[in-house]
Scaffold this motif. Structure first.
Motif, mmCIF file in Angstrom:
data_model
loop_
_atom_site.group_PDB
_atom_site.id
_atom_site.type_symbol
_atom_site.label_atom_id
_atom_site.label_comp_id
_atom_site.label_asym_id
_atom_site.label_seq_id
_atom_site.Cartn_x
_atom_site.Cartn_y
_atom_site.Cartn_z
ATOM 1 N N PHE A 63 -0.537 6.119 7.156
ATOM 2 C CA PHE A 63 -1.248 4.970 7.704
ATOM 3 C C PHE A 63 -0.757 4.770 9.134
ATOM 4 C CE2 PHE A 63 -0.863 3.864 3.139
ATOM 5 C CZ PHE A 63 -2.209 3.766 2.839
ATOM 6 N N LEU A 108 2.254 2.052 -3.270
ATOM 7 C CA LEU A 108 1.295 2.497 -4.280
ATOM 8 C C LEU A 108 0.854 3.945 -4.098
ATOM 9 C CD1 LEU A 108 -0.949 -0.660 -4.682
ATOM 10 C CD2 LEU A 108 0.641 0.288 -6.339
ATOM 11 N N VAL A 109 1.178 4.577 -2.984
ATOM 12 C CA VAL A 109 0.769 5.974 -2.837
ATOM 13 C C VAL A 109 1.888 6.934 -3.232
ATOM 14 C CG1 VAL A 109 -0.934 5.463 -1.055
ATOM 15 C CG2 VAL A 109 1.388 6.063 -0.382
ATOM 16 N N TYR A 164 -4.261 -6.969 -7.309
ATOM 17 C CA TYR A 164 -4.108 -6.411 -5.969
ATOM 18 C C TYR A 164 -5.080 -5.244 -5.782
ATOM 19 C CZ TYR A 164 -1.956 -4.520 -1.792
ATOM 20 O OH TYR A 164 -1.740 -4.086 -0.512
ATOM 21 N N ARG A 165 -5.224 -4.440 -6.825
ATOM 22 C CA ARG A 165 -6.130 -3.297 -6.792
ATOM 23 C C ARG A 165 -7.557 -3.692 -6.505
ATOM 24 N NH1 ARG A 165 -3.447 0.266 -10.057
ATOM 25 N NH2 ARG A 165 -2.268 1.420 -8.528
ATOM 26 N N SER A 166 -7.980 -4.853 -7.035
ATOM 27 C CA SER A 166 -9.389 -5.168 -6.867
ATOM 28 C C SER A 166 -9.645 -6.031 -5.643
ATOM 29 C CB SER A 166 -9.942 -5.821 -8.129
ATOM 30 O OG SER A 166 -9.103 -6.846 -8.527
ATOM 31 N N THR A 167 -8.592 -6.683 -5.121
ATOM 32 C CA THR A 167 -8.851 -7.525 -3.962
ATOM 33 C C THR A 167 -8.258 -6.934 -2.701
ATOM 34 O OG1 THR A 167 -6.838 -8.755 -4.343
ATOM 35 C CG2 THR A 167 -8.833 -9.631 -5.324
ATOM 36 N N LYS A 181 -8.274 3.797 1.030
ATOM 37 C CA LYS A 181 -7.520 3.106 -0.018
ATOM 38 C C LYS A 181 -8.068 3.404 -1.405
ATOM 39 C CE LYS A 181 -5.682 -0.756 2.628
ATOM 40 N NZ LYS A 181 -5.698 -2.204 2.803
ATOM 41 N N ASP A 194 0.821 -1.208 0.000
ATOM 42 C CA ASP A 194 0.000 0.000 0.000
ATOM 43 C C ASP A 194 0.854 1.256 0.000
ATOM 44 O OD1 ASP A 194 -2.105 -1.645 0.101
ATOM 45 O OD2 ASP A 194 -2.769 -1.115 2.121
ATOM 46 N N ARG A 227 -12.747 -21.634 4.106
ATOM 47 C CA ARG A 227 -12.634 -23.081 4.030
ATOM 48 C C ARG A 227 -13.853 -23.679 4.722
ATOM 49 N NH1 ARG A 227 -7.017 -25.412 5.564
ATOM 50 N NH2 ARG A 227 -6.469 -25.050 3.410
ATOM 51 N N PHE A 235 -15.712 -7.358 -1.710
ATOM 52 C CA PHE A 235 -14.622 -8.329 -1.731
ATOM 53 C C PHE A 235 -15.215 -9.723 -1.795
ATOM 54 C CE2 PHE A 235 -12.749 -4.810 0.741
ATOM 55 C CZ PHE A 235 -11.662 -4.560 -0.069
ATOM 56 N N LYS A 252 -17.648 -1.072 -2.762
ATOM 57 C CA LYS A 252 -16.488 -1.950 -2.919
ATOM 58 C C LYS A 252 -16.835 -3.297 -2.287
ATOM 59 C CE LYS A 252 -12.489 -3.420 -3.809
ATOM 60 N NZ LYS A 252 -12.035 -3.536 -5.206
ATOM 61 N N THR A 261 -6.955 6.968 -2.348
ATOM 62 C CA THR A 261 -5.536 7.098 -2.656
ATOM 63 C C THR A 261 -5.140 6.283 -3.895
ATOM 64 O OG1 THR A 261 -5.170 5.368 -1.029
ATOM 65 C CG2 THR A 261 -4.727 7.606 -0.338
ATOM 66 N N GLY A 262 -6.107 5.571 -4.474
ATOM 67 C CA GLY A 262 -5.803 4.848 -5.702
ATOM 68 C C GLY A 262 -5.198 3.477 -5.487
ATOM 69 N N ILE A 263 -5.201 3.005 -4.229
ATOM 70 C CA ILE A 263 -4.683 1.666 -3.984
ATOM 71 C C ILE A 263 -5.709 0.628 -4.416
ATOM 72 C CG2 ILE A 263 -3.943 0.046 -2.192
ATOM 73 C CD1 ILE A 263 -2.992 2.510 -0.596
ATOM 74 N N LEU A 264 -6.966 0.903 -4.103
ATOM 75 C CA LEU A 264 -8.035 -0.028 -4.448
ATOM 76 C C LEU A 264 -8.945 0.569 -5.510
ATOM 77 C CD1 LEU A 264 -9.326 -1.515 -1.075
ATOM 78 C CD2 LEU A 264 -8.111 -2.712 -2.890
ATOM 79 N N LEU A 265 -9.442 -0.299 -6.348
ATOM 80 C CA LEU A 265 -10.352 0.109 -7.406
ATOM 81 C C LEU A 265 -11.788 -0.110 -6.908
ATOM 82 C CD1 LEU A 265 -10.300 0.813 -10.525
ATOM 83 C CD2 LEU A 265 -10.605 -1.632 -10.894
#
Lengths: 282, 322, 269
Positions: B97, A114-115, A277-280, B62, A111, B20, B15, B13, B65-69
């Protein structure tokens, strides 16, 4: 928002030059940090050298009992050993830290990479740059010099160029395997070991003549993971050995193409990894 | 809105969580970390972003900041898409963080700043000026040559905040900046952030567990729960809506029967110590005066309400005693 | 109690499934590479060192199988001990009424047991499918005797290996950075233990050195027992050698441990 009012240094466009420079800065920082403890640095560097020398000790012991392995003499096998170790060593030196990516994915420090306004690859490849890996480079380089001195080759400009291209392309191919392999760290937890079988396993395989392996295995290194282009194919031409696969002679000069392909595939794998990684989020 | 810096419209968003189930089977469930998020932050605002654990705070940061879509919805920072324009936006934002550092772990603090200078391409004069200012205000002078891994949590956090501000970002995201810090570090961090916001007009979005952070820093609070903004407004409104209470902890000279004081409610009574709850919006001063007039006191303190309590009350849920 | 520790350790390692799978791949890949080099060498020298080709290949695959069982790359269960020494947690352990050396031996045997099932079995099976490997031969009695002697040799090998690693881990009491020692251990054990080449192929001086070191008891000797290179008396002597090394090294481990405890008690860690 009026971007035109921003000073130039804030425009933050993606530039390969900037990425490379940042990689260089990160590397320099780590070298300085390593040299701050010279005793520790020398110990680990020598250890690294011994570790890679172990493989050559095995080869040397083998040649106590024979004059040729798979039809190749000791200097010829030493040539393979030297080129394989040198290219792997250089790739390991430049981007070997990538195999720590799995740890970074798990602890979430990707993370923080990525910033920053630099491609993640440049930052991760440079992080924990370990100068001690020069140990392998030095040791393999020495074996290569020894072998060339004992091979009595008829040097032509073309052959000299081929040797230079061998070292560069080999490094690029191994480097691509490191980068492409580490992209799998985004998907699975313990990809580092699998990556090791390709890099260290591959390099060990290339230390021995292609003639000793089953044909299908050699074929796999030509058309599958193209490790044969690291040293086997150019070496066949340089040392004037017959090709066990009977490939066209231009294959000896095709390493740059193979290296380019490797870079493209590694780049695509890397991009896929980052995207996943971006989507999960891990 | 013209001066909107952060625009979030219907952002979701989800996930996929694989669990298991049995020896070989795995179940696949889709979990919405954030579901239909809407809010706007104007330039220069300082916004507190609060909510219980797992409410979606970090996921929001996240995404910003562009880490997650985002899975769906529209998200813009300074008019740009954080993921697509990641590198360009990174130049204009600072991120801290609380749980993990953005500093280079094994290198001295100074090296991290030096690297930031190169990475963000900060002009020398700007860099020198900003570093000197951060070093002075955050008291980093003695820490510059210490490897980051040897810093205490409070020192590291101060170091992190400085690193996030050297390139003069327009927007600063702080994810739990005061978590685990001692009282002194917390105060220093808060004072510094208030100054940055006031003097440079830096937009700040901060998530926290500590209502004091919000009280001292933010004029606006957004509460998120189950991936949705459930409250957006001033802190007073939050207290009213959550009927939140502060607690007066009274230490008496000797044991007394339960105190009865108008405007308060006795919560607990243990030996010489008694706990009195009163509305968070009311002033403590008259209560203290009344108590001091009636009893011999050894000590007195006011406890702020916990965020979880406030939010739980907003929903009329049972308050879990802490 | 030590049995319980052993079983718990086995279970704990069983949870690292992905790591095991990855390790198996690496070992198998290296098994193939070394096999081909042996094939080339034995083609030129068919009975080199007294091994026929299938014995030599069996030697390779046993080696790859046992590489992780013998914990050459890491210290096995002793990695935890080393961490505890480095961060000072070991002081707590010393106050517990258990024998440290026995406790960690139980842990390590549990680990080795798991890796024998998970890490060693698959490469050996793959090797057996790809190449003609040697199984104990002779009359029913001889085969049974060889298998039981091999099992005993394996257990002794694990104990000797453990005793060496225990010493390596204990160096953490005195050294801040144990990577150097660990590397020396890896180099010595893999080379002089015969993991890459049987020590019989070494030049005479090197072989004499290797035979005088305990590392042969970790791999070379048990492998030779399995390959029936010893007669009955020889097998007993080989097992005896392993036993002697086990006793001697465990004894040294105790002495060093005593010193380490003193150091912790006197200096407080």
């Amino acid at each position: 928002m009026a971007e035109t009012h921003l000073p130039l240094w804030r425009s933050g466009r993606w530039e390969p030059g900037h990425a490379l420079r940042c990689y260089g800065h990160i590397v320099r920082m780590w070298i300085r940090a390593a040299l701050a403890y010279p005793a520790s640095f020398w110990m680990t560097a020598v250890g690294n050298m011994l570790l890679s020398g172990l493989d050559f000790a095995v080869i040397a012991v083998m040649f106590l009992h024979t004059h040729a392995l798979g039809g190749w003499s000791l200097p010829q096998v030493a040539f393979l050993y030297g080129t394989s170790g040198l290219t792997l060593g250089l790739a390991d030196l430049l981007v070997g830290s990538m195999d720590q990516l799995g740890v970074r994915v798990r602890d979430g420090s990707v993370d923080t990479v990525l910033v920053r306004p630099v491609p993640a690859l440049a930052q991760i490849a440079g992080d924990r740059f370990a100068l001690r890996r020069l140990g392998r480079v030095t040791q393999s380089g020495a074996v290569l010099v020894w072998s060339v001195a004992h091979l009595h080759l008829d040097w032509t400009p073309l052959k000299a160029l081929l040797l230079v291209s061998l070292v560069i392309c080999g490094t690029v191919i191994f480097g691509s395997v490191f980068v492409g392999g580490s992209a799998f760290h985004f998907f699975m937890a313990d990809a580092a070991e699998v990556q090791n079988s390709f890099t260290y396993g591959g390099a060990t395989m290339l230390q021995y003549p292609p003639t000793i392996y089953a044909r299908d295995i050699v074929r796999g290194t030509v058309y599958g993971v193209p490790l044969a282009f690291v040293n086997w194919l150019p070496a066949l031409h340089l040392l004037g050995r017959p090709d066990p696969l009977g490939l066209p002679s231009w294959y000896a000069f095709a390493s740059p193409i193979a290296a380019l392909l490797c870079v493209v595939v590694a780049g695509l794998l890397w991009r896929t990894g980052i995207r996943s990684y971006r989507s999960t989020g891990s | 809105m013209d001066d909107a810096l952060i625009e979030v419209e219907g952002v979701t968003k989800s996930f996929v969580v694989r669990r298991r189930a049995g020896r070989f089977r795995r179940t696949r469930t889709v979990v919405d970390a954030v579901a239909g998020l809407d809010f706007t932050v104007r330039r220069g605002e300082m916004v507190g972003y609060i909510g219980p654990n797992g409410a979606g705070k970090s996921t929001t940061i996240k995404m910003l900041t562009g880490i997650l879509l985002p899975s769906s919805g529209r998200l813009r920072v300074a008019g740009a898409d954080p993921v697509r324009d990641r590198v360009r936006l990174a130049q204009r934002m600072g991120v801290v963080f609380g749980q993990r550092t953005t500093l280079w772990w094994d290198l001295p603090l100074r090296d991290s700043y030096e690297l930031a200078r190169r990475i963000y391409r900060i002009p020398d004069a700007t860099y020198t000026r900003n570093l000197a200012r951060c070093v002075e205000l955050l008291e980093l002078e003695d820490l510059l040559d210490v490897p980051v891994r040897q810093l205490s949590l409070g020192q590291r956090m101060r170091g992190d905040i400085a690193a996030a501000l050297l390139h003069e970002p327009e927007v600063l995201y702080l994810d739990e900046p005061t978590i685990g810090l001692d009282v002194v570090s917390k105060r220093r961090v808060r004072e510094f952030l208030a100054r940055v916001n006031a003097e440079r007009g830096t937009t700040v979005l901060l998530t926290t567990h500590d209502l004091t952070d919000i009280e001292q820093l933010c004029s606006r609070v957004m509460v998120i729960d189950h991936g949705r903004v459930v409250y957006d407004g001033g802190l007073d409104g939050l207290h009213e809506q959550g009927r939140s209470e502060r607690t007066l902890v009274v230490d008496l000279e000797r044991e007394q029967p339960p105190i009865e004081l108008p405007g308060t409610r006795l919560v607990r009574c243990e030996g010489t110590r008694q706990w009195l709850a009163f509305p968070a919006s009311a002033s403590a001063a008259p209560l203290v005066a009344a108590l001091a007039g009636r009893y011999a006191l050894r000590d007195l303190s006011v406890r702020e309400p916990e965020i979880e309590d406030v939010i739980a009350r907003m929903y009329g849920e049972a308050v879990v005693a802490v | 109690m030590y049995t319980a520790v052993c079983v718990r350790s086995f279970r704990r390692y069983a949870t690292y499934r992905a790591a095991t799978g990855a390790r198996v791949i690496t070992n198998t890949v290296f098994g193939f590479i070394i096999s081909y080099t042996y094939l080339a060498l034995w083609q030129v020298r068919p009975h080199l060192g007294g091994y026929d080709l299938s014995s030599a290949l069996t030697y390779v695959w046993i080696g790859q199988g046992l590489l992780s069982v013998a914990a050459l790359n890491d210290l096995g269960a002793l990695t935890d001990l080393q961490t505890r020494i480095s961060n000072g947690d070991v002081a707590v352990d010393l106050y517990r009424p258990v024998d440290q050396q026995a406790w960690w031996l139980a842990c390590d045997l549990g680990r080795a047991g798991y890796q024998l099932v998970a890490n060693a079995a698959i490469p050996m099976l793959v090797g057996a499918l790809a190449f003609h490997l040697r199984v104990p031969q002779g009359s029913g009695w001889a085969v049974a005797a060889c298998w039981s002697a091999s099992a005993l040799a394996l257990v002794l090998a694990l104990v000797v290996g453990y005793a060496i690693r225990y010493l390596v881990a204990l160096t953490a009491f005195w050294l801040l950075d144990v990577r150097g020692v660990q590397l020396v251990y890896f180099l010595a054990c893999s080379f002089f233990g015969g993991f890459f080449l049987p020590v019989t192929l070494f030049p005479p001086v090197l072989e004499a050195i290797a035979r005088a070191l305990p590392f042969v008891a970790v791999f070379q000797v048990p492998a030779d027992v399995f390959l029936q290179r010893y007669d009955a008396a020889g097998t007993l002597a080989a097992l005896g050698l392993q036993l002697v090394w086990a006793v001697v090294l465990l004894g040294i481990g105790r002495l060093v441990q005593g010193r380490a405890v003193l150091k912790v008690v006197v200096q407080g860690g």
